[in-house]
Design a protein around this motif. Structure first.
Motif, PDB file in Angstrom:
ATOM      1  N   MET A 251       0.539  -1.244  -0.038  1.00  0.00           N
ATOM      2  CA  MET A 251      -0.098  -0.013  -0.235  1.00  0.00           C
ATOM      3  C   MET A 251       0.837   1.331   0.035  1.00  0.00           C
ATOM      4  SD  MET A 251      -2.694   1.289   2.696  1.00  0.00           S
ATOM      5  CE  MET A 251      -1.795   2.769   3.056  1.00  0.00           C
ATOM      6  N   LYS A 252       1.943   1.287   0.871  1.00  0.00           N
ATOM      7  CA  LYS A 252       2.757   2.548   0.955  1.00  0.00           C
ATOM      8  C   LYS A 252       3.530   2.603  -0.463  1.00  0.00           C
ATOM      9  CE  LYS A 252       4.272   2.336   5.730  1.00  0.00           C
ATOM     10  NZ  LYS A 252       4.949   1.266   6.668  1.00  0.00           N
ATOM     11  N   GLN A 253       3.757   1.491  -1.257  1.00  0.00           N
ATOM     12  CA  GLN A 253       4.292   1.586  -2.601  1.00  0.00           C
ATOM     13  C   GLN A 253       3.266   2.250  -3.447  1.00  0.00           C
ATOM     14  OE1 GLN A 253       7.329   1.080  -2.017  1.00  0.00           O
ATOM     15  NE2 GLN A 253       7.941  -0.428  -3.440  1.00  0.00           N
ATOM     16  N   ASP A 254       2.231   1.869  -3.233  1.00  0.00           N
ATOM     17  CA  ASP A 254       1.083   2.355  -4.277  1.00  0.00           C
ATOM     18  C   ASP A 254       1.145   3.977  -3.851  1.00  0.00           C
ATOM     19  OD1 ASP A 254      -1.380  -0.218  -4.229  1.00  0.00           O
ATOM     20  OD2 ASP A 254       0.331   0.063  -5.468  1.00  0.00           O
ATOM     21  N   SER A 255       0.811   4.317  -2.692  1.00  0.00           N
ATOM     22  CA  SER A 255       0.764   5.599  -2.399  1.00  0.00           C
ATOM     23  C   SER A 255       1.930   6.575  -2.647  1.00  0.00           C
ATOM     24  CB  SER A 255       0.743   5.816  -0.973  1.00  0.00           C
ATOM     25  OG  SER A 255       1.779   5.491  -0.203  1.00  0.00           O
ATOM     26  N   ALA A 256       3.007   5.727  -2.630  1.00  0.00           N
ATOM     27  CA  ALA A 256       4.238   6.523  -3.349  1.00  0.00           C
ATOM     28  C   ALA A 256       4.114   6.739  -4.984  1.00  0.00           C
ATOM     29  CB  ALA A 256       5.581   5.513  -3.055  1.00  0.00           C
ATOM     30  N   LYS A 257       3.590   5.947  -5.604  1.00  0.00           N
ATOM     31  CA  LYS A 257       3.409   6.212  -6.869  1.00  0.00           C
ATOM     32  C   LYS A 257       2.339   7.164  -7.424  1.00  0.00           C
ATOM     33  CE  LYS A 257       5.102   1.716  -8.259  1.00  0.00           C
ATOM     34  NZ  LYS A 257       4.812   0.164  -8.006  1.00  0.00           N
ATOM     35  N   THR A 258       1.275   6.917  -6.639  1.00  0.00           N
ATOM     36  CA  THR A 258       0.230   7.820  -7.151  1.00  0.00           C
ATOM     37  C   THR A 258      -0.497   8.665  -5.803  1.00  0.00           C
ATOM     38  OG1 THR A 258      -1.455   6.309  -6.827  1.00  0.00           O
ATOM     39  CG2 THR A 258      -0.670   6.752  -9.045  1.00  0.00           C
ATOM     40  N   PRO A 259       0.394   9.528  -5.428  1.00  0.00           N
ATOM     41  CA  PRO A 259      -0.185  10.282  -4.129  1.00  0.00           C
ATOM     42  C   PRO A 259      -1.232  11.226  -4.409  1.00  0.00           C
ATOM     43  CG  PRO A 259       1.768  11.460  -5.302  1.00  0.00           C
ATOM     44  CD  PRO A 259       1.731  10.306  -5.906  1.00  0.00           C
ATOM     45  N   ALA A 260      -2.206  11.312  -3.377  1.00  0.00           N
ATOM     46  CA  ALA A 260      -3.159  12.347  -3.588  1.00  0.00           C
ATOM     47  C   ALA A 260      -2.755  13.766  -3.716  1.00  0.00           C
ATOM     48  CB  ALA A 260      -4.003  12.166  -2.318  1.00  0.00           C
ATOM     49  N   PRO A 261      -3.444  14.506  -4.558  1.00  0.00           N
ATOM     50  CA  PRO A 261      -2.977  15.858  -5.071  1.00  0.00           C
ATOM     51  C   PRO A 261      -2.710  16.793  -3.681  1.00  0.00           C
ATOM     52  CG  PRO A 261      -4.940  15.337  -6.225  1.00  0.00           C
ATOM     53  CD  PRO A 261      -4.742  14.211  -5.072  1.00  0.00           C
ATOM     54  N   TRP A 262      -3.262  16.777  -2.493  1.00  0.00           N
ATOM     55  CA  TRP A 262      -3.064  17.511  -1.478  1.00  0.00           C
ATOM     56  C   TRP A 262      -1.651  17.010  -0.809  1.00  0.00           C
ATOM     57  CZ3 TRP A 262      -2.753  15.222   3.397  1.00  0.00           C
ATOM     58  CH2 TRP A 262      -3.028  13.754   3.362  1.00  0.00           C
ATOM     59  N   ARG A 263      -1.400  15.730  -1.025  1.00  0.00           N
ATOM     60  CA  ARG A 263      -0.099  15.313  -0.379  1.00  0.00           C
ATOM     61  C   ARG A 263       0.971  15.674  -1.187  1.00  0.00           C
ATOM     62  NH1 ARG A 263      -0.127   8.840   1.075  1.00  0.00           N
ATOM     63  NH2 ARG A 263       1.819   9.274   1.286  1.00  0.00           N
ATOM     64  N   ALA A 264       0.680  15.471  -2.549  1.00  0.00           N
ATOM     65  CA  ALA A 264       1.761  16.147  -3.389  1.00  0.00           C
ATOM     66  C   ALA A 264       2.082  17.581  -3.197  1.00  0.00           C
ATOM     67  CB  ALA A 264       1.479  15.718  -4.816  1.00  0.00           C
ATOM     68  N   LYS A 265       1.168  18.390  -2.987  1.00  0.00           N
ATOM     69  CA  LYS A 265       1.072  19.862  -2.876  1.00  0.00           C
ATOM     70  C   LYS A 265       1.964  19.994  -1.177  1.00  0.00           C
ATOM     71  CE  LYS A 265       0.648  24.069  -3.117  1.00  0.00           C
ATOM     72  NZ  LYS A 265       1.726  24.826  -3.931  1.00  0.00           N
ATOM     73  N   LEU A 266       1.484  19.133  -0.438  1.00  0.00           N
ATOM     74  CA  LEU A 266       2.196  19.156   1.028  1.00  0.00           C
ATOM     75  C   LEU A 266       3.585  18.816   0.821  1.00  0.00           C
ATOM     76  CD1 LEU A 266       1.000  19.775   3.805  1.00  0.00           C
ATOM     77  CD2 LEU A 266       1.081  17.241   4.352  1.00  0.00           C
ATOM     78  N   HIS A 267       4.040  17.751   0.157  1.00  0.00           N
ATOM     79  CA  HIS A 267       5.361  17.376  -0.067  1.00  0.00           C
ATOM     80  C   HIS A 267       6.141  18.381  -0.624  1.00  0.00           C
ATOM     81  CE1 HIS A 267       8.749  15.149  -1.786  1.00  0.00           C
ATOM     82  NE2 HIS A 267       8.641  14.554  -0.664  1.00  0.00           N
ATOM     83  N   GLU A 268       5.663  19.149  -1.555  1.00  0.00           N
ATOM     84  CA  GLU A 268       6.071  20.075  -2.187  1.00  0.00           C
ATOM     85  C   GLU A 268       6.655  21.253  -1.399  1.00  0.00           C
ATOM     86  OE1 GLU A 268       4.244  21.858  -5.900  1.00  0.00           O
ATOM     87  OE2 GLU A 268       4.941  23.805  -5.083  1.00  0.00           O
ATOM     88  N   VAL A 269       5.437  21.441  -0.496  1.00  0.00           N
ATOM     89  CA  VAL A 269       5.780  22.684   0.443  1.00  0.00           C
ATOM     90  C   VAL A 269       6.822  22.548   1.295  1.00  0.00           C
ATOM     91  CG1 VAL A 269       4.472  24.240   2.316  1.00  0.00           C
ATOM     92  CG2 VAL A 269       3.307  23.707   0.166  1.00  0.00           C
ATOM     93  N   ILE A 270       6.589  21.131   2.051  1.00  0.00           N
ATOM     94  CA  ILE A 270       7.663  20.861   2.942  1.00  0.00           C
ATOM     95  C   ILE A 270       8.977  20.541   2.595  1.00  0.00           C
ATOM     96  CG2 ILE A 270       8.008  19.313   5.105  1.00  0.00           C
ATOM     97  CD1 ILE A 270       5.152  19.215   5.605  1.00  0.00           C
ATOM     98  N   PHE A 271       9.059  19.714   1.673  1.00  0.00           N
ATOM     99  CA  PHE A 271      10.351  19.099   1.416  1.00  0.00           C
ATOM    100  C   PHE A 271      11.123  19.901   0.009  1.00  0.00           C
ATOM    101  CE2 PHE A 271       8.638  15.580   3.312  1.00  0.00           C
ATOM    102  CZ  PHE A 271       9.837  15.040   4.185  1.00  0.00           C
ATOM    103  N   GLU A 272      10.278  20.699  -0.798  1.00  0.00           N
ATOM    104  CA  GLU A 272      11.207  21.408  -1.800  1.00  0.00           C
ATOM    105  C   GLU A 272      11.425  22.789  -1.502  1.00  0.00           C
ATOM    106  OE1 GLU A 272      11.698  19.840  -4.523  1.00  0.00           O
ATOM    107  OE2 GLU A 272      10.892  17.973  -3.997  1.00  0.00           O
ATOM    108  N   ALA A 273      12.341  23.456  -1.922  1.00  0.00           N
ATOM    109  CA  ALA A 273      12.949  24.780  -1.653  1.00  0.00           C
ATOM    110  C   ALA A 273      12.855  25.516  -2.907  1.00  0.00           C
ATOM    111  CB  ALA A 273      14.194  24.690  -1.149  1.00  0.00           C
ATOM    112  N   ASP A 274      12.313  25.139  -3.850  1.00  0.00           N
ATOM    113  CA  ASP A 274      12.296  25.721  -5.147  1.00  0.00           C
ATOM    114  C   ASP A 274      11.092  26.593  -5.489  1.00  0.00           C
ATOM    115  OD1 ASP A 274      14.725  24.846  -5.651  1.00  0.00           O
ATOM    116  OD2 ASP A 274      14.072  22.996  -6.760  1.00  0.00           O
ATOM    117  N   THR A 275       9.777  26.231  -5.251  1.00  0.00           N
ATOM    118  CA  THR A 275       8.610  27.048  -5.288  1.00  0.00           C
ATOM    119  C   THR A 275       8.483  27.828  -4.154  1.00  0.00           C
ATOM    120  OG1 THR A 275       7.455  25.388  -3.803  1.00  0.00           O
ATOM    121  CG2 THR A 275       7.680  24.845  -6.172  1.00  0.00           C
ATOM    122  N   PRO A 276       7.599  29.198  -4.661  1.00  0.00           N
ATOM    123  CA  PRO A 276       7.439  30.278  -3.709  1.00  0.00           C
ATOM    124  C   PRO A 276       7.201  29.666  -2.047  1.00  0.00           C
ATOM    125  CG  PRO A 276       6.731  30.815  -5.483  1.00  0.00           C
ATOM    126  CD  PRO A 276       7.135  29.337  -5.802  1.00  0.00           C
ATOM    127  N   ALA A 277       6.094  28.687  -2.012  1.00  0.00           N
ATOM    128  CA  ALA A 277       5.299  28.008  -1.038  1.00  0.00           C
ATOM    129  C   ALA A 277       6.525  27.493  -0.145  1.00  0.00           C
ATOM    130  CB  ALA A 277       4.306  27.173  -1.244  1.00  0.00           C
TER     131      ALA A 277
END
Lengths: 275, 275, 275, 275
Positions: free
Chosen positions: D1-27
């Motif tokens: 299940m973890k593997q699946d979620s890793a492949k197709t994360p829900a949009p809000w999780r992708a957004k959250l991941h981008e905010v928390i882990f990425e440093a390139d976007t404004p957010a």
């Protein structure tokens, strides 16, 4: 007349000159080694005499040794004056002055002497330590180190000027922050502290007590830690250039004219023609 | 006879030699690791025994451990003597002498012993610390560092000579300026201070008190700060040259077989053949 | 109007500008040397006045000298404002502000003065030391050192950030290990100790007492000893690159006129024409 | 299940991941800056609380701030666990453990608490300082420094091993020479002194008193002064190689195949062909 004698010196003077000033012949080498031994002995005597317990036990012996060495150096100085072509020029050269400075204090102690001026005499005698500068005679090797330091002279002066300005400002600030009650009794004293800290010597005889003073001191330490990199970088680059330059052949290929060949190259590495 | 045995060693001696002196086979590697462990244990025992509270609590145990290790090292020393082709040559080599020095003090403590010479015995035992020099067995990697230091040996000697002359003159001057009442009790003491300051160690047990003394001390510190650049520059340039040499192309000329060509070479620099 | 005057300055203003701001003409050089002398005299006066014994003996003379210098600097500041094309721009530039800061404190001491605020006044006067920053006017040489430092700015910042994190963690650990009874009275105090140790300053006013504390301190010292290599390496490499860059050929391509070719280049690297 | 979620994360999780882990976007950038601010605030609070006078005046406020920050960090930790594809892998990674370590001590203080164990609790809370390691998130720049240090790892280890052996032998010798009456109370203590001296820190809490001890100490200082050159040389050479390597284009000429062109070269510098 001096000029004449410089042109055609008597055979014994030429021989004497060779023994005293040259280091390549066996006689010259033996003379230099003997001189080195006497200089080191002389320096050891001065060092030992300054230790109170040794002076009290062996004072007369050490003073006798001092006179023997002084007379030996005087004879050597006279011989040097005799065998060089232009005695005055030698006497006024750097090593001529050092040689004179090495014998003068002991003689001066005779005239300036007296029971009450013993301390002053001892002080004068200490100048004999400069005899060790004669050791410079033995560093005949053209020093790559000196060359690197000379080449980076201007950059080192700029660096020292920056350090001087820095310790002046830091010293003044610390005098204001810490004040006289914490050991920073004057700006010169504070500048002394700044130098002790910036060079990472850190005696600890004067140390900041207030929070602000410690914060500034921390900044000074990290700065000193970082800027020590500058003289190191300067000297390393100069040394690298000097030893690098010696390693590449200046030969150019006769066919293609390209340079940059290794000293052991027989053929041009670009076109293959013989060098 | 030794020569013969060196040429055709008995199989068990060849095996033993492989275990003790080689580090490439599994048995040799295991032996080396075991040896390393015992050496570290031995050093730890000497360190612990020197702490008064531990010595009082665990004195007998530590002494027993010392005897066990000494006997182990004695057996190892005997085996080394047996399995090498030329025992005398090994015994007189550097590591042979270190191996002997590592076991002698404990045996000596038996004969020199006695209630009153306990302190001396403890001193002799301390020499066991030199066992750690055996660790040198494990640094089989041809050390680029040692190579760089050897190459810059002469330059470092000139540098150390200059530093020695410098501290001699600085020490004498400070003895004159500060005098015995400020802690500069003799010239050797002043020279000690000069070394402590020039190397930026700065204990602070002796520190200048007069204005002139502090001014000279400041000069010495800045000088020390600047000349630390010299050994660094020397070693850096040597290291750079040695590792640079490794970037030389590994191509060998197909015609003359010589190597050492620059990476951008098209023709062999020795015979001119195309690479 | 300012713009106009900047375009066609009156002859006397052009002459004045040349004397004050240029260093190439004889008059400009003489002015700069005189200014340097007055700045050094002024700094010496501030330093001497901070020494209690000198202040008590020569207080009035030093204060008179201060007023004379302040008036001289004021005239110079006014002349600078008059002869530049855009006075406001100069006044707000770095050197303009430094020039103003150098004269303000003495005038301020008139208004803020009074018997009880003497200490504050003395503090304000100390700011005159910043006059020495004017020395920057004399470093006209395009400093290779500054260039190397600027080029390695980012790397030095990363290094300083690492050092800051390190002393923060080391300071906290030592506060836990040693505690308030051994002089580590707070974490900021422990961080101060960590900086003093890591930079190898080592005052000794705070030193670890427990075994664990000494073990951690030893680790910190060896670390500090090793990481001093980092800023040195950074600056050396930058200096080497900058001075290496000067060894680039000065040949300009005859076709496209571009420079910056390697000494061994045969063809222009931009247009391909033969050099 | 973890593997699946890793492949197709829900949009809000992708957004959250981008905010928390990425440093390139404004957010993501805003989140990182906010995090940096809270970390620095948290560290400042721990530092201030360790100062007795501040703790007595503002204790409750500081403890409240600590709880607020701990809860913020807990929420952040939970969000990180939710939005990554493999939570366990993150939790066991270096930063995952650091993030956990940053919040645990405050919660632990609840259970371990009690009037008498306040000191222990304070100690645990100090671990929160490790939160600053989170700053590592911000050093996204591929650090040339770290690369140079990694490349010279083996050489630095050999160097540290040599230093360790040296201080062991020097410490033992000084223990024999100076003895317990001069502060060298045990071999570990003497080794501590040897490290303090060799690294030129020089606290001065232990210093040699006998003539022989001072002579050996002088030797140690000059040695330390000389061998600091070794790590500096190692790092400088590595840094030089890495930055040198980045500066030369890897393009090879299509016509003559030669390499070593500058990054801005358009034509081959050997044959003139276009690159």
């Amino acid at each position: 007349m001096k000029q004449d004698s410089a042109k055609t010196p008597a055979p014994w003077r030429a021989k004497l000159h060779e023994v005293i000033f040259e280091a390549d012949t066996p006689a010259g080498k033996a003379f230099d080694l003997a001189l080195l031994g006497v200089i080191l002995l002389s320096v050891a005597a001065v060092l030992l005499e300054s230790v109170t317990s040794i002076r009290e036990a062996y004072g007369p012996e050490l003073r006798a040794l001092e006179w023997i060495i002084t007379i030996l150096f005087s004879i050597e100085y006279a011989l040097r004056l005799i065998c060089v072509g232009r005695p005055l020029r030698y006497a006024l050269s750097f090593y001529g002055l050092v040689d004179l400075t090495a014998i003068l204090p002991t003689y001066l102690s005779l005239f300036v002497g007296g029971a009450h001026s013993l301390v002053v005499i001892r002080a004068l005698r200490l100048l004999r330590v400069f005899r060790i500068l004669k050791l410079g005679h033995f560093v005949s090797e053209a020093s790559m180190l000196g060359q690197a330091l000379r080449a980076s002279r201007r950059k080192i002066l700029v660096f020292l000027g920056t350090v001087a300005t820095l310790v002046l400002i830091i010293g003044s600030l610390m005098y204001l922050i810490e004040g006289e009650e914490n050991g920073f009794t004057s700006i010169p004293q504070s500048i002394y502290w700044a130098i002790v800290t910036l060079t990472t010597v850190g005696y600890g005889d004067i140390a900041p007590q207030t929070f602000l003073g410690k914060a500034l001191a921390s900044l000074v330490m990290v700065t000193g830690y970082a800027i020590i990199a500058v003289p190191t970088g300067i000297v390393t680059v100069e040394l690298g250039r000097i030893s690098g330059a010696r390693e590449i052949s200046t030969k150019a290929c006769t066919q293609c004219g390209l340079e940059g060949h290794d000293p052991d190259a027989v053929h041009c590495k670009y076109c293959g023609a013989e060098l």
